[in-house]
Design an enzyme around this catalytic site. Structure first.
Site, PDB file in Angstrom:
ATOM      1  CB  CYS A 189      -1.015   0.014   1.013  1.00 33.66           C
ATOM      2  SG  CYS A 189      -2.053   1.385   1.163  1.00 33.66           S
ATOM      3  CB  CYS A 368      -3.876   3.553  -3.911  1.00 27.46           C
ATOM      4  SG  CYS A 368      -2.784   3.877  -2.098  1.00 27.46           S
TER       5      CYS A 368
END
Length: 423
Positions: A189, A368
């Site tokens: 991430c 994301c």
């Protein structure tokens, strides 16, 4: 959402099992048609799919942890918007019923004999193997850590042991520098290191402390974000909120007793910069699992699991497959990427079991949700080539309250009740 919509694709039926050599079966204590290494997002979701494909009694998962966490929500835990308790459930509760759970650590993988050895000395043989071991956090590669976390004013949203420390440091902030870091390694991430910066700014604004804070984001990268469409929007936010972004700065030491962070300038070897902090959020260096190391039979030259980026089958061992953070897939490591990969991998395995070539291609989709405040998100979605691959008929580069609701409330529900259970 695009990834989760794909969960219903490719449910094979009538699969004829083919057999790779299993010369070690006689000596192995246990044998399974499908052995899954790792009980994270990729491991649990694929074990659920494999149960449906070949029956629970033919599937085993090796995972030592008693708890399973939905880690994407830790960004909000570190900012006080969610609780740590809400992010976790027992591994027993998410393990597909009937599937064998081997509560051990993997010690060795031998793809030439189709065997895996665990830390209790057991040997398990397999016909097919899915490696879903994630990646490892390496706080110890930063001088002064992890022992520095014993001091206040420092936290990290990447670990269950340290995410609440981020919230404590944010609450205790009085005045000075709030510093946020991005390491000089691959990370999971890649947007998370700056999400907590935006949330910190919003919290300090809400609590009347913003004018006493200097918010600094030091990243090892040469860019704020890798996809230009979203990076342009983020730069606008940085300017509007008076945030300081320093590129090519890598954290190498934390002097927790002095509240000092030491950075190296990656463009000028040997040059360092010391910053005093009132709050420090550390994104640790990360690396491949110990079992997939440079020079091993399963690894590429860089040490990551060497899979075909189109179908997730290992390049040298056709009965071995990989998913998620441990692989060398050239895309950002996120739970959304895993969700997209599960449908492709499921299809690839079904084809290989019928002695056919995989016929579906993973485009590198990842997502994301860039949290920019306590009620807004920029939803970045893109493919291998860095081209936006958006779900909604709006400009997702703009901050959105709806996208925040998706991130904070809808996606966790879909994770627990959709992705992990394959419904």
């Amino acid at each position: 959402m695009a990834a989760l919509r794909r969960l219903r694709q490719c449910r094979p039926s009538g699969i004829a099992m083919s057999h790779f050599h299993t010369s070690s079966c006689a000596s192995a204590r246990q044998h399974y048609k499908m052995l899954v290494l790792g009980g994270g997002s990729g491991g649990i979701s694929m074990s659920a799919r494999m149960k449906r494909m070949m029956g629970a009694e033919n599937v085993a998962v090796v995972e030592p942890s008693e708890m399973h966490y939905y880690q994407p929500i830790w960004t909000l835990v570190g900012a006080g918007a969610k609780t740590l308790t809400s992010s976790g459930r027992s591994t027993a509760s998410v393990m597909p019923s009937g599937v064998k759970w081997v509560k051990s650590k993997v010690q060795e993988i031998n793809p030439n004999t189709n065997t895996v050895r665990t830390d209790d000395g057991s040997e398990i043989s397999y016909e097919y193997l899915i490696v879903a071991l994630g990646l490892q956090l390496h706080y110890e590669k930063i001088k002064g850590l992890p022992e520095g976390f014993e001091q206040p004013k420092i936290g990290s949203n990447y670990s269950v042991q340290t995410v609440d420390k981020t919230w404590k440091a944010l609450q205790d902030f009085k005045e000075g520098n709030a510093v946020f870091t991005f390491p000089n390694t691959p990370v999971k991430c890649a947007g998370a290191p700056q999400k907590i910066m935006y949330l910190t700014e919003a919290f300090l604004r809400k609590t009347g402390k913003r004018d006493k804070a200097n918010i600094i984001y030091n990243t090892s990268l040469p860019v704020l974000f890798g996809i230009k469409k979203y990076a342009d929007s983020l730069w606008d936010i940085v300017k509007q909120r008076d945030l300081q972004v320093n590129l090519r700065q890598n954290l190498i030491e934390v002097r927790a007793d002095k509240q000092e962070a030491v950075f190296e300038n990656l463009d000028k070897p040997g040059e360092t910069n010391v910053i005093e902090y009132e709050m420090l959020h550390v994104t640790p260096p990360m690396g491949r699992p110990n079992l997939v190391v440079k020079g091993s039979q399963l690894a590429d030259e860089a040490g990551w699991l060497d899979v075909n980026k189109d179908n997730l089958q290992h390049k040298r061992y056709p009965n071995v497959f990989g998913i998620g953070d441990c692989t060398n897939l050239p895309t950002i490591r996120t739970a959304a990427a895993v969700a997209a990969q599960t449908a492709i991998l499921n299809r690839s395995i079904s084809k290989v079991m019928k002695n056919e070539k995989p016929d579906r291609t993973y485009d590198g989709y990842t997502s994301c949700p860039l949290v920019t405040s306590y009620n807004t998100v920029i939803l970045a979605e893109f493919d291998y080539n860095g081209q936006p691959l958006e779900t909604f008929p709006v400009n997702q580069a703009k901050e959105s309250r709806f996208m925040y609701h998706m991130k904070a409330d809808v996606m966790p529900h879909l994770y627990w009740h959709g992705l992990l259970r394959y419904v």
